[in-house]
Design a protein around this motif. Sequence first.
Motif, PDB file in Angstrom:
ATOM      1  N   GLY A  41      50.409 -23.686  13.092  1.00 32.26           N
ATOM      2  CA  GLY A  41      51.009 -25.092  13.347  1.00 32.26           C
ATOM      3  C   GLY A  41      50.678 -26.194  12.788  1.00 32.26           C
ATOM      4  O   GLY A  41      51.475 -27.096  12.263  1.00 32.26           O
ATOM      5  N   TRP A  80      51.860 -29.661  15.744  1.00 36.21           N
ATOM      6  CA  TRP A  80      52.351 -28.437  16.460  1.00 36.21           C
ATOM      7  C   TRP A  80      54.049 -28.683  16.891  1.00 36.21           C
ATOM      8  O   TRP A  80      54.764 -27.838  16.879  1.00 36.21           O
ATOM      9  CB  TRP A  80      51.519 -28.122  17.754  1.00 36.21           C
ATOM     10  CG  TRP A  80      50.286 -27.671  17.590  1.00 36.21           C
ATOM     11  CD1 TRP A  80      49.899 -26.981  16.349  1.00 36.21           C
ATOM     12  CD2 TRP A  80      49.086 -27.669  18.159  1.00 36.21           C
ATOM     13  NE1 TRP A  80      48.629 -26.557  16.387  1.00 36.21           N
ATOM     14  CE2 TRP A  80      47.980 -27.081  17.616  1.00 36.21           C
ATOM     15  CE3 TRP A  80      48.785 -28.105  19.547  1.00 36.21           C
ATOM     16  CZ2 TRP A  80      46.753 -26.954  18.447  1.00 36.21           C
ATOM     17  CZ3 TRP A  80      47.768 -28.266  20.113  1.00 36.21           C
ATOM     18  CH2 TRP A  80      46.682 -27.470  19.554  1.00 36.21           C
ATOM     19  N   GLN A  81      54.465 -29.768  17.157  1.00 34.61           N
ATOM     20  CA  GLN A  81      55.803 -29.964  17.711  1.00 34.61           C
ATOM     21  C   GLN A  81      56.825 -30.339  16.441  1.00 34.61           C
ATOM     22  O   GLN A  81      57.916 -30.370  16.626  1.00 34.61           O
ATOM     23  CB  GLN A  81      55.923 -31.321  18.733  1.00 34.61           C
ATOM     24  CG  GLN A  81      55.006 -30.775  20.122  1.00 34.61           C
ATOM     25  CD  GLN A  81      55.432 -29.718  20.510  1.00 34.61           C
ATOM     26  OE1 GLN A  81      56.589 -29.619  20.771  1.00 34.61           O
ATOM     27  NE2 GLN A  81      54.545 -28.985  20.947  1.00 34.61           N
ATOM     28  N   ARG A  84      59.518 -27.606  15.685  1.00 35.00           N
ATOM     29  CA  ARG A  84      60.028 -26.881  16.723  1.00 35.00           C
ATOM     30  C   ARG A  84      61.485 -27.438  16.889  1.00 35.00           C
ATOM     31  O   ARG A  84      61.747 -28.777  16.806  1.00 35.00           O
ATOM     32  CB  ARG A  84      59.225 -26.980  17.999  1.00 35.00           C
ATOM     33  CG  ARG A  84      57.838 -26.476  18.096  1.00 35.00           C
ATOM     34  CD  ARG A  84      57.300 -26.625  19.081  1.00 35.00           C
ATOM     35  NE  ARG A  84      58.010 -25.721  20.076  1.00 35.00           N
ATOM     36  CZ  ARG A  84      57.457 -25.531  21.574  1.00 35.00           C
ATOM     37  NH1 ARG A  84      56.621 -26.370  21.886  1.00 35.00           N
ATOM     38  NH2 ARG A  84      58.433 -25.001  22.155  1.00 35.00           N
TER      39      ARG A  84
END
Length: 87
Positions: A41, A80-81, A84
């Motif tokens: 990520g 990490w986001q 997404r």
Amino acid sequence: MSATRAERTLLAVHGLGPWSVNYLLIALAGFLDCVPLGDTGVTSGLQSLFSLDHRPDRDETLRLMRAFSPYRSLATAHLWQLDRPLP
């Protein structure tokens, strides 16, 4: 205890490696300046954020993450986001 000392102490535990230790320092201990090197990520997020044509290796990840010090743990959470899909 400093993050460096905590990292050394945890790395001495059989079965814990660098990624796991840095994740624990971020998620459980609340240290603000940790990077789980080798995390997919993180490398994917850096690739997207910096428009790289490749995913960065360990050394390049460290170099790119310097820009976020002393809050690399927070940057990690955002990376990490980054790719997404929105709910």
